[in-house]
Design a protein around this motif. Structure first.
Motif, mmCIF file in Angstrom:
data_model
loop_
_atom_site.group_PDB
_atom_site.id
_atom_site.type_symbol
_atom_site.label_atom_id
_atom_site.label_comp_id
_atom_site.label_asym_id
_atom_site.label_seq_id
_atom_site.Cartn_x
_atom_site.Cartn_y
_atom_site.Cartn_z
ATOM 1 N N ASN A 109 0.803 -1.224 0.000
ATOM 2 C CA ASN A 109 0.000 0.000 0.000
ATOM 3 C C ASN A 109 0.835 1.272 0.000
ATOM 4 N N THR A 130 2.124 4.019 -1.547
ATOM 5 C CA THR A 130 1.836 4.650 -2.835
ATOM 6 C C THR A 130 3.008 5.444 -3.402
ATOM 7 N N SER A 159 -3.131 2.858 -11.629
ATOM 8 C CA SER A 159 -4.372 2.207 -11.213
ATOM 9 C C SER A 159 -4.273 1.697 -9.771
ATOM 10 N N GLU A 160 -3.119 1.138 -9.417
ATOM 11 C CA GLU A 160 -2.917 0.647 -8.046
ATOM 12 C C GLU A 160 -2.932 1.807 -7.046
ATOM 13 N N GLU A 216 -4.576 4.619 -7.477
ATOM 14 C CA GLU A 216 -5.978 5.059 -7.396
ATOM 15 C C GLU A 216 -6.781 4.181 -6.447
ATOM 16 N N LYS A 217 -6.560 2.864 -6.487
ATOM 17 C CA LYS A 217 -7.262 1.944 -5.592
ATOM 18 C C LYS A 217 -6.984 2.255 -4.127
ATOM 19 N N ARG A 218 -5.787 2.759 -3.850
ATOM 20 C CA ARG A 218 -5.364 2.956 -2.469
ATOM 21 C C ARG A 218 -5.666 4.353 -1.926
ATOM 22 N N GLY A 257 -7.148 7.082 -4.257
ATOM 23 C CA GLY A 257 -8.007 7.859 -5.138
ATOM 24 C C GLY A 257 -7.215 8.772 -6.064
ATOM 25 N N LYS A 258 -7.964 9.492 -6.881
ATOM 26 C CA LYS A 258 -7.342 10.378 -7.860
ATOM 27 C C LYS A 258 -6.875 11.693 -7.253
ATOM 28 N N TYR A 312 -0.892 10.017 -7.133
ATOM 29 C CA TYR A 312 -1.683 9.823 -8.344
ATOM 30 C C TYR A 312 -1.472 10.997 -9.292
#
Length: 97
Positions: free
Chosen positions: A43, A45, A69-70, A72-74, A76-77, A82
């Motif tokens: 996790n 990022t 994408s990974e 964003e999953k953790r 968000g944008k 990100y």
């Protein structure tokens, strides 16, 4: 300095070892450190952002987008990691078009 760290398996240490190698042009060495950091903390990022940038250095946009994408999953944008990787991908793609 990083080699003096007590816990060399700390994902933060591994991340910055990867970063320093990548910035010195040893991208594939850096990739190894990034992968080790992700094994310790999937996790994390910031390491995913740097890993995406390393993939861009190698011309691998698909892998960079996978890291985006990974991230964003953790978080968000809206998170910094990100936004930065997205900006790097956009800039890379503009140079290729």
């Amino acid at each position: 300095m990083l080699s003096l760290a007590e816990n060399k398996s700390d994902p933060r240490i591994l991340n910055y070892l990867g970063y320093s190698h990548r910035k010195m042009g040893r991208v594939t060495v850096g990739l190894g450190y990034y992968q080790e950091a992700l094994k310790a903390d999937p996790n994390y990022t910031l390491v995913r952002e740097y890993l995406g940038e390393a993939h861009l250095q190698l011309g691998d946009v698909a892998s960079a987008r996978q890291q985006l994408s990974e991230i964003e999953k953790r978080c968000g944008k809206g998170c910094e990691e990100y936004a930065e990787l997205s900006k790097q991908i956009d800039a890379f793609e503009k140079t290729k078009s």
